[in-house]
Structure formats: structure tokens, C-alpha cells
Design a protein around this motif. Structure first.
Motif, PDB file in Angstrom:
ATOM      1  N   ASP A  30       0.809  -1.221   0.000  1.00 38.96           N
ATOM      2  CA  ASP A  30       0.000   0.000   0.000  1.00 38.96           C
ATOM      3  C   ASP A  30       0.845   1.274   0.000  1.00 38.96           C
ATOM      4  N   ARG A  31       2.133   1.139   0.314  1.00 40.55           N
ATOM      5  CA  ARG A  31       2.969   2.341   0.355  1.00 40.55           C
ATOM      6  C   ARG A  31       3.307   2.835  -1.051  1.00 40.55           C
ATOM      7  N   PHE A  32       3.140   1.998  -2.062  1.00 40.32           N
ATOM      8  CA  PHE A  32       3.510   2.371  -3.424  1.00 40.32           C
ATOM      9  C   PHE A  32       2.282   2.734  -4.260  1.00 40.32           C
ATOM     10  N   ALA A  33       2.493   3.687  -5.160  1.00 40.22           N
ATOM     11  CA  ALA A  33       1.481   4.048  -6.156  1.00 40.22           C
ATOM     12  C   ALA A  33       2.169   4.061  -7.513  1.00 40.22           C
ATOM     13  N   ILE A  34       1.698   3.225  -8.419  1.00 36.63           N
ATOM     14  CA  ILE A  34       2.286   3.178  -9.764  1.00 36.63           C
ATOM     15  C   ILE A  34       1.666   4.303 -10.594  1.00 36.63           C
ATOM     16  N   SER A  35       2.493   5.279 -10.957  1.00 34.15           N
ATOM     17  CA  SER A  35       2.003   6.466 -11.654  1.00 34.15           C
ATOM     18  C   SER A  35       1.847   6.242 -13.145  1.00 34.15           C
ATOM     19  N   GLY A  36       2.666   5.349 -13.712  1.00 35.43           N
ATOM     20  CA  GLY A  36       2.591   5.134 -15.148  1.00 35.43           C
ATOM     21  C   GLY A  36       3.573   4.084 -15.616  1.00 35.43           C
ATOM     22  N   TYR A  37       3.478   3.776 -16.897  1.00 35.73           N
ATOM     23  CA  TYR A  37       4.342   2.779 -17.530  1.00 35.73           C
ATOM     24  C   TYR A  37       4.896   3.363 -18.828  1.00 35.73           C
ATOM     25  N   SER A  38       6.064   2.876 -19.224  1.00 38.27           N
ATOM     26  CA  SER A  38       6.633   3.314 -20.495  1.00 38.27           C
ATOM     27  C   SER A  38       7.773   2.391 -20.883  1.00 38.27           C
ATOM     28  N   GLY A  39       8.136   2.459 -22.162  1.00 41.54           N
ATOM     29  CA  GLY A  39       9.373   1.836 -22.595  1.00 41.54           C
ATOM     30  C   GLY A  39      10.506   2.807 -22.294  1.00 41.54           C
ATOM     31  N   PHE A  40      11.624   2.652 -22.963  1.00 44.19           N
ATOM     32  CA  PHE A  40      12.735   3.568 -22.774  1.00 44.19           C
ATOM     33  C   PHE A  40      12.780   4.547 -23.951  1.00 44.19           C
ATOM     34  N   GLY A  41      13.407   5.691 -23.728  1.00 46.97           N
ATOM     35  CA  GLY A  41      13.531   6.661 -24.809  1.00 46.97           C
ATOM     36  C   GLY A  41      12.861   7.975 -24.478  1.00 46.97           C
ATOM     37  N   ALA A  42      12.558   8.755 -25.524  1.00 47.69           N
ATOM     38  CA  ALA A  42      12.021  10.106 -25.345  1.00 47.69           C
ATOM     39  C   ALA A  42      10.687  10.107 -24.613  1.00 47.69           C
ATOM     40  N   GLU A  43       9.835   9.122 -24.936  1.00 46.15           N
ATOM     41  CA  GLU A  43       8.530   9.048 -24.282  1.00 46.15           C
ATOM     42  C   GLU A  43       8.685   8.833 -22.779  1.00 46.15           C
ATOM     43  N   ALA A  44       9.626   7.977 -22.403  1.00 42.85           N
ATOM     44  CA  ALA A  44       9.844   7.691 -20.985  1.00 42.85           C
ATOM     45  C   ALA A  44      10.364   8.925 -20.260  1.00 42.85           C
ATOM     46  N   LYS A  45      11.261   9.639 -20.879  1.00 44.67           N
ATOM     47  CA  LYS A  45      11.815  10.843 -20.255  1.00 44.67           C
ATOM     48  C   LYS A  45      10.718  11.878 -20.038  1.00 44.67           C
ATOM     49  N   THR A  46       9.863  12.054 -21.041  1.00 36.39           N
ATOM     50  CA  THR A  46       8.749  12.992 -20.913  1.00 36.39           C
ATOM     51  C   THR A  46       7.819  12.586 -19.783  1.00 36.39           C
ATOM     52  N   LYS A  47       7.566  11.293 -19.682  1.00 39.16           N
ATOM     53  CA  LYS A  47       6.670  10.795 -18.628  1.00 39.16           C
ATOM     54  C   LYS A  47       7.259  11.053 -17.243  1.00 39.16           C
ATOM     55  N   ILE A  48       8.556  10.848 -17.098  1.00 39.11           N
ATOM     56  CA  ILE A  48       9.203  11.094 -15.797  1.00 39.11           C
ATOM     57  C   ILE A  48       9.151  12.574 -15.449  1.00 39.11           C
ATOM     58  N   ILE A  49       9.394  13.424 -16.438  1.00 35.72           N
ATOM     59  CA  ILE A  49       9.347  14.870 -16.202  1.00 35.72           C
ATOM     60  C   ILE A  49       7.943  15.297 -15.782  1.00 35.72           C
ATOM     61  N   ASN A  50       6.930  14.739 -16.447  1.00 34.45           N
ATOM     62  CA  ASN A  50       5.548  15.130 -16.173  1.00 34.45           C
ATOM     63  C   ASN A  50       5.019  14.558 -14.864  1.00 34.45           C
ATOM     64  N   LEU A  51       5.362  13.306 -14.584  1.00 32.85           N
ATOM     65  CA  LEU A  51       4.827  12.644 -13.398  1.00 32.85           C
ATOM     66  C   LEU A  51       5.671  12.864 -12.156  1.00 32.85           C
ATOM     67  N   SER A  72      20.382  13.896 -15.689  1.00 31.65           N
ATOM     68  CA  SER A  72      20.921  15.230 -15.958  1.00 31.65           C
ATOM     69  C   SER A  72      19.816  16.269 -16.084  1.00 31.65           C
ATOM     70  N   THR A  73      18.577  15.799 -16.244  1.00 28.20           N
ATOM     71  CA  THR A  73      17.439  16.697 -16.441  1.00 28.20           C
ATOM     72  C   THR A  73      16.508  16.740 -15.245  1.00 28.20           C
ATOM     73  N   VAL A  74      16.243  15.580 -14.675  1.00 29.33           N
ATOM     74  CA  VAL A  74      15.259  15.462 -13.594  1.00 29.33           C
ATOM     75  C   VAL A  74      15.966  15.282 -12.260  1.00 29.33           C
ATOM     76  N   HIS A  75      15.623  16.128 -11.316  1.00 32.50           N
ATOM     77  CA  HIS A  75      16.218  16.025  -9.980  1.00 32.50           C
ATOM     78  C   HIS A  75      15.126  15.632  -8.979  1.00 32.50           C
ATOM     79  N   GLY A  76      15.431  14.660  -8.150  1.00 30.87           N
ATOM     80  CA  GLY A  76      14.454  14.212  -7.160  1.00 30.87           C
ATOM     81  C   GLY A  76      13.843  12.871  -7.481  1.00 30.87           C
ATOM     82  N   THR A  77      14.161  12.326  -8.665  1.00 35.49           N
ATOM     83  CA  THR A  77      13.702  10.984  -9.016  1.00 35.49           C
ATOM     84  C   THR A  77      14.857  10.001  -8.920  1.00 35.49           C
ATOM     85  N   MET A  78      14.640   8.916  -8.207  1.00 33.45           N
ATOM     86  CA  MET A  78      15.661   7.906  -8.007  1.00 33.45           C
ATOM     87  C   MET A  78      15.550   6.818  -9.072  1.00 33.45           C
ATOM     88  N   MET A  79      16.668   6.486  -9.720  1.00 37.98           N
ATOM     89  CA  MET A  79      16.669   5.436 -10.732  1.00 37.98           C
ATOM     90  C   MET A  79      17.083   4.117 -10.103  1.00 37.98           C
TER      91      MET A  79
END
Length: 271
Positions: free
Chosen positions: A26-47, A73-80
Motif C-alpha cells: 500500500d505504500r507504493f502508487a504506480i504512476s505510469g508505464y513506459s518503454g525507454f527513450g524520449a517518451e519515458a523521459k517525458t513521462k518522468i518529467i511530467n509525473l 541530468s534533467t530530472v532532480h528528485g527521481t531515483m533510478m
């Protein structure tokens, strides 16, 4: 307790489902899914998730490490975090060199163990941030602009404040809640295709992905969820809809600005 927002990244659709089934805590919430690439980067930036979970079966291609480096290099605060079915010492060392916080297995592991691995990494990272005075991620501030009559300049103040914050690098959503006579779209010279009415009536429900889909991107970097073009549609939007929209957006935006008529004041007073 605030949920840990996770975006699952994998080119394998079956793997996405497998990982979803492992994240039942219950501690986790899945915000979205994606493959790798430009779409994934956009999703991380937005979500703006706390965790971007890269899931790979077999050898990890070099392009994935390059992708991780680009995101960090673009998104700060998201852990990979990397989930693999073939963990080796070389893989762990290479992943660390690219900024990946942890490599964890996704085979021969229970859902409880998998969730625990992610929680431990997240908690350690949060403690590290506090120890180095980096602090936690900024959470959402909801600000409202309203007036009992027209012509007082609330549109100008709301729009200019939102634009200034967006240009300062903040994640901003402007909601035009003057549902009968809202003119934020006109002020921004935007021909908005969708409005908040389309969002609340969508069969997919009010989700962060739908909110972002129905919002308009502005050149300043902020997003705008516009009022309906025709006043007769105003009654389709209820206070409960507005409350749900705000609650869902809180983890993803630093500022939500409500430009509104007196009709929406009751909701603002409840915040």
C-alpha cells in the motif's frame, strides 16, 4: 503516510505486468508505464515520481545506461533503480557509475521482499538527503485567486504569477475554475481543444495522465486546465471533481493555482 510514486520502465509488456504484481504494498502508487527513450523521459518529467524503476530481462543494453544518464541530468528528485534477472558484480558497478541507486532482482523473490527492497532504498535515500541538507521533494502549494465580480484583474494576476513561477523552474498547473466565463485560454492566446469538462466526463476517470492529457502546455513551462468554452457545460463540474483533481495533482506539481469564480470558493475554503 505519503505514497511512494513509481514509474515502471520496460520494453517488455509482460514484465510490466509482473512488476505491477510484485508492487502490491500500500505504500507504493504506480504512476505510469513506459518503454525507454524520449517518451519515458517525458513521462518522468511530467509525473515526477520518487522512483523510476527500469526493468530488464537478460543483458542490459548500453542504451539504457545512456538513457538513465540523460534523465538524471534533467530530472532532480527521481531515483533510478534497475531490476534485473541477471545480477552480476560488473552490472552493479556499472549501474552505480551511471547514477543508478540500486540493482535488485525480480525473479525468485516474493512481492513482500521486492517491495521491501524498494522501500529500503527509498528510505536510505531520504535519510541521505536530510543528512546532506538537500531536503525532501517540495510538495504542492495550492493558491487561489477569486473575486465576487468581474473586472478586478484576477485573471491577469493569476496568469502572470503562474508564468513567473514556471519560468523560475517550478512545476505549475493553472486551473481556470471560472467555469461560466473563464478566459485564461484567451489571455494566454491558446486555442485549447479540451477543458476540465472533458476531463471529468472521460471514461478513464480523473488520473494524473488524463489531467496532463487534457491540459494545455504553455511556452513558459506551466500547464493550464481550461474552463469550458460554453457556459452551459459548467454544471457538469462538481466540487467533488475539483477536490479529486487537486488531490491527484499534489505529488506532481509544486504549485496549483486556482483562478476561479465565487462558485468555487467553497472548495478553496476547505483546503
Amino acid at each position: 503516510m505519503e505514497k511512494i510514486n513509481v514509474v515502471i520502465l520496460s520494453d517488455d509488456l509482460d514484465l510490466r505486468i509482473d512488476i505491477k504484481n510484485l508492487l502490491q504494498d500500500d505504500r507504493f502508487a504506480i504512476s505510469g508505464y513506459s518503454g525507454f527513450g524520449a517518451e519515458a523521459k517525458t513521462k518522468i518529467i511530467n509525473l515526477f515520481p520518487e522512483i523510476a524503476l527500469c526493468v530488464v530481462r537478460g543483458d542490459v543494453d548500453e542504451s539504457i545506461f545512456t538513457f538513465v544518464q540523460d534523465v538524471l541530468s534533467t530530472v532532480h528528485g527521481t531515483m533510478m533503480i534497475l531490476a534485473s534477472d541477471n545480477i552480476t558484480v560488473d552490472l552493479v558497478n556499472k549501474a552505480a557509475g551511471y547514477g543508478i541507486r540500486k540493482v535488485i532482482p525480480f525473479t525468485d523473490i516474493s512481492a513482500e521482499q521486492f517491495s521491501s527492497e524498494l522501500e529500503n532504498v527509498f528510505d536510505l535515500e531520504q535519510q541521505r538527503s536530510l543528512d546532506t541538507n538537500e531536503g525532501k521533494k517540495t510538495r504542492c502549494k495550492v493558491l487561489g485567486f477569486f473575486s465576487g465580480k468581474g473586472g478586478t484583474g484576477k485573471t491577469t494576476v493569476a496568469v502572470n504569477t503562474a508564468v513567473s513561477l514556471a519560468r523560475a523552474g517550478k512545476r505549475v498547473m493553472l486551473l481556470d475554475l471560472d467555469l461560466q466565463f473563464g478566459d485564461v485560454a484567451i489571455s494566454l492566446d491558446s486555442d485549447a481543444r479540451y477543458s476540465i469538462v472533458d476531463l471529468v466526463q472521460d471514461r478513464g476517470g480523473i488520473t494524473i495522465e488524463n489531467i496532463n492529457s487534457f491540459a494545455v502546455d504553455h511556452s513558459s513551462g506551466m500547464r493550464v486546465l481550461c474552463a469550458p468554452k460554453s457556459s452551459e457545460f459548467a454544471e457538469y463540474v462538481q466540487v467533488s471533481h475539483i477536490e479529486k483533481i487537486i488531490d491527484i495533482m499534489r505529488p506532481y506539481y509544486e504549485y496549483v493555482r486556482l483562478f476561479q469564480s465565487i462558485r468555487a470558493l467553497r472548495f478553496l475554503q476547505s483546503l
